[in-house]
Design a protein around this motif. Structure first.
Motif, PDB file in Angstrom:
ATOM      1  N   THR A  12       4.137   5.023   7.002  1.00 30.75           N
ATOM      2  CA  THR A  12       2.956   5.859   7.231  1.00 30.75           C
ATOM      3  C   THR A  12       3.200   6.874   8.347  1.00 30.75           C
ATOM      4  N   GLN A  13       4.297   6.725   9.082  1.00 31.57           N
ATOM      5  CA  GLN A  13       4.633   7.640  10.171  1.00 31.57           C
ATOM      6  C   GLN A  13       5.615   8.730   9.742  1.00 31.57           C
ATOM      7  N   LEU A  14       5.905   8.826   8.444  1.00 33.21           N
ATOM      8  CA  LEU A  14       6.918   9.763   7.950  1.00 33.21           C
ATOM      9  C   LEU A  14       6.360  11.123   7.557  1.00 33.21           C
ATOM     10  N   GLY A  15       5.053  11.304   7.670  1.00 34.88           N
ATOM     11  CA  GLY A  15       4.465  12.586   7.279  1.00 34.88           C
ATOM     12  C   GLY A  15       4.296  12.718   5.777  1.00 34.88           C
ATOM     13  N   LEU A  16       4.124  11.600   5.082  1.00 35.70           N
ATOM     14  CA  LEU A  16       3.967  11.612   3.635  1.00 35.70           C
ATOM     15  C   LEU A  16       2.498  11.434   3.264  1.00 35.70           C
ATOM     16  N   THR A  17       2.148  11.929   2.082  1.00 35.55           N
ATOM     17  CA  THR A  17       0.804  11.677   1.562  1.00 35.55           C
ATOM     18  C   THR A  17       0.742  10.233   1.081  1.00 35.55           C
ATOM     19  N   ASP A  18      -0.464   9.745   0.783  1.00 36.64           N
ATOM     20  CA  ASP A  18      -0.615   8.378   0.276  1.00 36.64           C
ATOM     21  C   ASP A  18       0.169   8.185  -1.023  1.00 36.64           C
ATOM     22  N   ASP A  19       0.117   9.170  -1.915  1.00 38.93           N
ATOM     23  CA  ASP A  19       0.872   9.083  -3.171  1.00 38.93           C
ATOM     24  C   ASP A  19       2.376   9.028  -2.905  1.00 38.93           C
ATOM     25  N   GLU A  20       2.855   9.817  -1.949  1.00 41.54           N
ATOM     26  CA  GLU A  20       4.283   9.821  -1.609  1.00 41.54           C
ATOM     27  C   GLU A  20       4.691   8.494  -0.969  1.00 41.54           C
TER      28      GLU A  20
END
Length: 173
Positions: A12-20
């Motif tokens: 969740t700390q990687l800068g991704l969206t929930d889908d990603e």
């Protein structure tokens, strides 16, 4: 060795969206299963990305294969779209009854292409982040390797110097 806080990062700390994030977790588990990495599989199930070069390399290879498969599917569907378009054009008079079905098929193909392009972009984003972490981990591993070899060289030099000093001290007696 089980994944620890120090060799993982929360996905969740990687800068991704929930889908990603969901895609990353799924494909990290897939890559871990194909490479028999229990640690990566465990990290994935805990919502973490394992930060070791072999796990990141396996994940990168998996994502590369996946992107290639998606690209091939997009290419195939694009060709099918062209076929449908040509069939519509060539057989316009005969296809009046079938036009709705062919248009629906075309729209379905275009919708699949759109979905695949979104997945492709998401996976490309994930792959870039994985590549970045892989490069960071490999650089840290090299730094650790260099610092430990430098330390051995210094320690070996001191030991050698000390040995000479002791030897010259003995010759005085």
């Amino acid at each position: 060795m089980p994944p620890t806080e120090s060799n993982t990062v929360e996905d969740t700390q990687l800068g991704l969206t929930d889908d990603e994030i969901n895609l990353l977790r799924y494909h990290q588990a897939q890559a871990a299963n194909s490479s028999s990495s229990r640690a990566a599989s465990r990290a994935s199930s805990q919502g973490r990305l394992l930060l070791d070069s072999s796990s990141l390399a396996a994940l990168s290879r998996h994502l590369d294969r996946l992107m290639q498969q998606i690209s091939q599917r997009i290419e195939y569907l694009s060709e099918q779209s062209s076929v449908v378009t040509m069939q519509q054009y060539d057989h316009a008079g005969n296809l009046v009854d079938n036009a709705d079905a062919e248009i629906a098929r075309f729209q379905n193909i275009m919708s699949q292409i759109d979905e695949l392009e979104v997945d492709f972009d998401r996976i490309a984003h994930i792959r870039e982040i994985v590549r970045d972490y892989r490069q960071r981990v490999e650089a840290l591993e090299r730094e650790l390797e260099n610092s430990s070899s430098s330390r051995r060289e210094r320690d070996g030099h001191r030991h050698h110097h000390s040995h000479r000093h002791t030897h010259s001290h003995r010759t005085r007696h």
